[in-house]
Design a protein around this motif. Structure first.
Motif, PDB file in Angstrom:
ATOM      1  N   ARG A 299       3.625  24.222  18.433  1.00 10.95           N
ATOM      2  CA  ARG A 299       2.260  23.823  18.043  1.00 10.95           C
ATOM      3  C   ARG A 299       1.286  23.899  19.217  1.00 10.95           C
ATOM      4  N   ALA A 300       1.760  24.494  20.307  1.00 10.08           N
ATOM      5  CA  ALA A 300       0.931  24.693  21.512  1.00 10.08           C
ATOM      6  C   ALA A 300       0.403  23.372  22.082  1.00 10.08           C
ATOM      7  N   LEU A 301       1.201  22.305  21.927  1.00  5.58           N
ATOM      8  CA  LEU A 301       0.767  20.999  22.452  1.00  5.58           C
ATOM      9  C   LEU A 301       1.553  20.594  23.697  1.00  5.58           C
ATOM     10  N   LEU A 302       2.641  21.323  23.988  1.00  4.31           N
ATOM     11  CA  LEU A 302       3.560  20.862  25.032  1.00  4.31           C
ATOM     12  C   LEU A 302       3.008  21.096  26.441  1.00  4.31           C
ATOM     13  N   VAL A 303       3.084  20.043  27.261  1.00 11.04           N
ATOM     14  CA  VAL A 303       2.690  20.135  28.675  1.00 11.04           C
ATOM     15  C   VAL A 303       3.916  19.712  29.496  1.00 11.04           C
ATOM     16  N   PRO A 304       4.699  20.674  30.024  1.00 11.65           N
ATOM     17  CA  PRO A 304       5.893  20.304  30.790  1.00 11.65           C
ATOM     18  C   PRO A 304       5.494  19.754  32.160  1.00 11.65           C
ATOM     19  N   LEU A 305       6.240  18.733  32.604  1.00 11.26           N
ATOM     20  CA  LEU A 305       5.910  18.106  33.883  1.00 11.26           C
ATOM     21  C   LEU A 305       7.183  17.815  34.669  1.00 11.26           C
ATOM     22  N   ASP A 306       7.216  18.255  35.929  1.00 11.66           N
ATOM     23  CA  ASP A 306       8.306  17.874  36.831  1.00 11.66           C
ATOM     24  C   ASP A 306       8.099  16.397  37.165  1.00 11.66           C
ATOM     25  N   ALA A 307       9.008  15.546  36.655  1.00 12.83           N
ATOM     26  CA  ALA A 307       8.822  14.094  36.813  1.00 12.83           C
ATOM     27  C   ALA A 307       9.672  13.530  37.946  1.00 12.83           C
ATOM     28  N   THR A 308      10.109  14.406  38.880  1.00 14.03           N
ATOM     29  CA  THR A 308      10.853  13.913  40.043  1.00 14.03           C
ATOM     30  C   THR A 308       9.896  13.758  41.220  1.00 14.03           C
ATOM     31  N   GLY A 309      10.352  13.011  42.229  1.00 14.91           N
ATOM     32  CA  GLY A 309       9.501  12.760  43.403  1.00 14.91           C
ATOM     33  C   GLY A 309       8.842  11.399  43.292  1.00 14.91           C
ATOM     34  N   ASP A 310       7.967  11.098  44.259  1.00 18.97           N
ATOM     35  CA  ASP A 310       7.327   9.774  44.298  1.00 18.97           C
ATOM     36  C   ASP A 310       6.514   9.513  43.037  1.00 18.97           C
ATOM     37  N   VAL A 311       6.493   8.247  42.636  1.00 21.12           N
ATOM     38  CA  VAL A 311       5.747   7.843  41.439  1.00 21.12           C
ATOM     39  C   VAL A 311       4.290   8.321  41.527  1.00 21.12           C
ATOM     40  N   GLU A 312       3.653   8.135  42.701  1.00 21.18           N
ATOM     41  CA  GLU A 312       2.226   8.505  42.833  1.00 21.18           C
ATOM     42  C   GLU A 312       2.033  10.011  42.686  1.00 21.18           C
ATOM     43  N   ASP A 313       2.999  10.785  43.213  1.00 21.36           N
ATOM     44  CA  ASP A 313       2.879  12.248  43.103  1.00 21.36           C
ATOM     45  C   ASP A 313       3.034  12.683  41.647  1.00 21.36           C
ATOM     46  N   VAL A 314       3.965  12.026  40.928  1.00 21.09           N
ATOM     47  CA  VAL A 314       4.146  12.366  39.509  1.00 21.09           C
ATOM     48  C   VAL A 314       2.860  12.019  38.750  1.00 21.09           C
ATOM     49  N   THR A 315       2.274  10.860  39.057  1.00 24.45           N
ATOM     50  CA  THR A 315       1.030  10.468  38.375  1.00 24.45           C
ATOM     51  C   THR A 315      -0.063  11.510  38.619  1.00 24.45           C
ATOM     52  N   ALA A 316      -0.199  11.930  39.879  1.00 24.14           N
ATOM     53  CA  ALA A 316      -1.259  12.896  40.220  1.00 24.14           C
ATOM     54  C   ALA A 316      -1.046  14.208  39.470  1.00 24.14           C
ATOM     55  N   ARG A 317       0.209  14.667  39.419  1.00 21.76           N
ATOM     56  CA  ARG A 317       0.489  15.922  38.702  1.00 21.76           C
ATOM     57  C   ARG A 317       0.244  15.760  37.203  1.00 21.76           C
ATOM     58  N   ALA A 318       0.585  14.576  36.670  1.00 21.79           N
ATOM     59  CA  ALA A 318       0.392  14.335  35.232  1.00 21.79           C
ATOM     60  C   ALA A 318      -1.103  14.348  34.885  1.00 21.79           C
ATOM     61  N   ILE A 319      -1.905  13.696  35.713  1.00 23.90           N
ATOM     62  CA  ILE A 319      -3.356  13.648  35.450  1.00 23.90           C
ATOM     63  C   ILE A 319      -3.928  15.071  35.461  1.00 23.90           C
ATOM     64  N   GLU A 320      -3.531  15.812  36.482  1.00 24.70           N
ATOM     65  CA  GLU A 320      -4.001  17.188  36.629  1.00 24.70           C
ATOM     66  C   GLU A 320      -3.594  18.024  35.405  1.00 24.70           C
TER      67      GLU A 320
END
Ligand code: ADP
Ligand code: AMP
Length: 219
Positions: A191-212
């Motif tokens: 459905r073209a909704l998927l946003v894959p995210l590498d969720a490893t590494g520091d919590v703050e780095d994951v948050t920054a990548r997720a926001i982006e």
């Protein structure tokens, strides 16, 4: 931004941790089915007594119960300005029910953030997870320890270990994820909704990548 997002990923991927930051960043409400079930267990409601049997065994609470609960929650006024679903949907039936519910509300999802973490890391995260009785803040004995062991830095509340974070139950929850929840990745990708995210590494780095990633996917 009025975002409607689903977080999908295995238990321990960091959904609850990131949901706390992302809901603040985008000013949207976090709706965690696991948190709602645990609150009901804590208050000894009929729903809590029913759900506890399944939660302690690492199984999914039956769809009829879970979907009715989410229907009620999504009918509340605060979700009109956007929401972040954490832990729902967890199988094909729930995904179909969510489509129907959103249709009834004349709205749709903007993105499904898939949090990717390998199994060894998941087991380390779940084995050391601690949660605050007072404010619900999530900690980890090694990765995110509190100043004083057993006491929440945010509110001074007492920390506890979830009953379903025992090794046997963790194994079953991972199987349930692979069998029932992982197929949703394909469902949302189609459905073209998927946003894959590498969720490893520091919590703050994951948050920054997720926001982006969410900004890019919804702009
Ligand atoms: P989920 O909601 O997906 O089950 P949680 O957010 O409760 O997962 O996180 C599981 C455990 O992993 C918690 O103890 C949390 O503190 C820890 N954790 C979350 N994100 C990270 C990270 N990026 N690195 C290390 N530990 C993390
Ligand atoms: P969580 O806090 O997301 O890890 O969920 C804890 C437990 O609550 C799960 O192992 C299930 O037993 C139950 N649960 C949470 N969300 C759902 C759901 N969408 N469907 C069925 N059971 C759920």
């Amino acid at each position: 931004m009025k975002l409607r997002v689903v977080l999908v990923g295995p238990p321990g991927a960091g959904k609850g941790t990131q949901a706390q930051f992302l809901s603040e960043q985008f000013d949207i409400v976090q709706v965690s089915t696991g948190d709602i079930f645990r609150a009901n267990v804590g208050n000894g409601t009929t729903l809590g007594l029913e759900a506890k049997k399944y939660m302690d065994a690492g199984e999914l609470v039956p769809d009829s119960v879970t979907i009715a609960m989410v229907r009620d929650r999504l009918a509340e006024a605060d979700v009109r300005h956007g929401f972040l679903l954490d832990g729902f949907p967890r199988n094909a039936e729930q995904a179909a029910a969510l489509d129907t519910l959103l249709g009834e509300l004349d709205t749709e999802l903007d993105a499904v953030l898939e949090m990717q973490v390998d199994n060894d890391e998941i087991i380390r995260r779940l084995a050391g997870r601690r949660t605050c009785h007072g404010c619900g803040q999530i900690w980890h004995v090694d990765y995110d320890p509190t100043q004083v062991e057993g006491t929440c830095d945010a509110c001074g509340g007492e920390l506890y270990q979830r009953e379903d974070d025992q090794p046997g139950t963790i194994r079953r929850r991972l199987e349930v994820y692979d069998e029932q929840t992982a197929p949703l990745v394909r469902y949302y990708s189609e459905r073209a909704l998927l946003v894959p995210l590498d969720a490893t590494g520091d919590v703050e780095d994951v948050t920054a990548r997720a926001i982006e990633a969410l900004k890019r996917a919804t702009s």
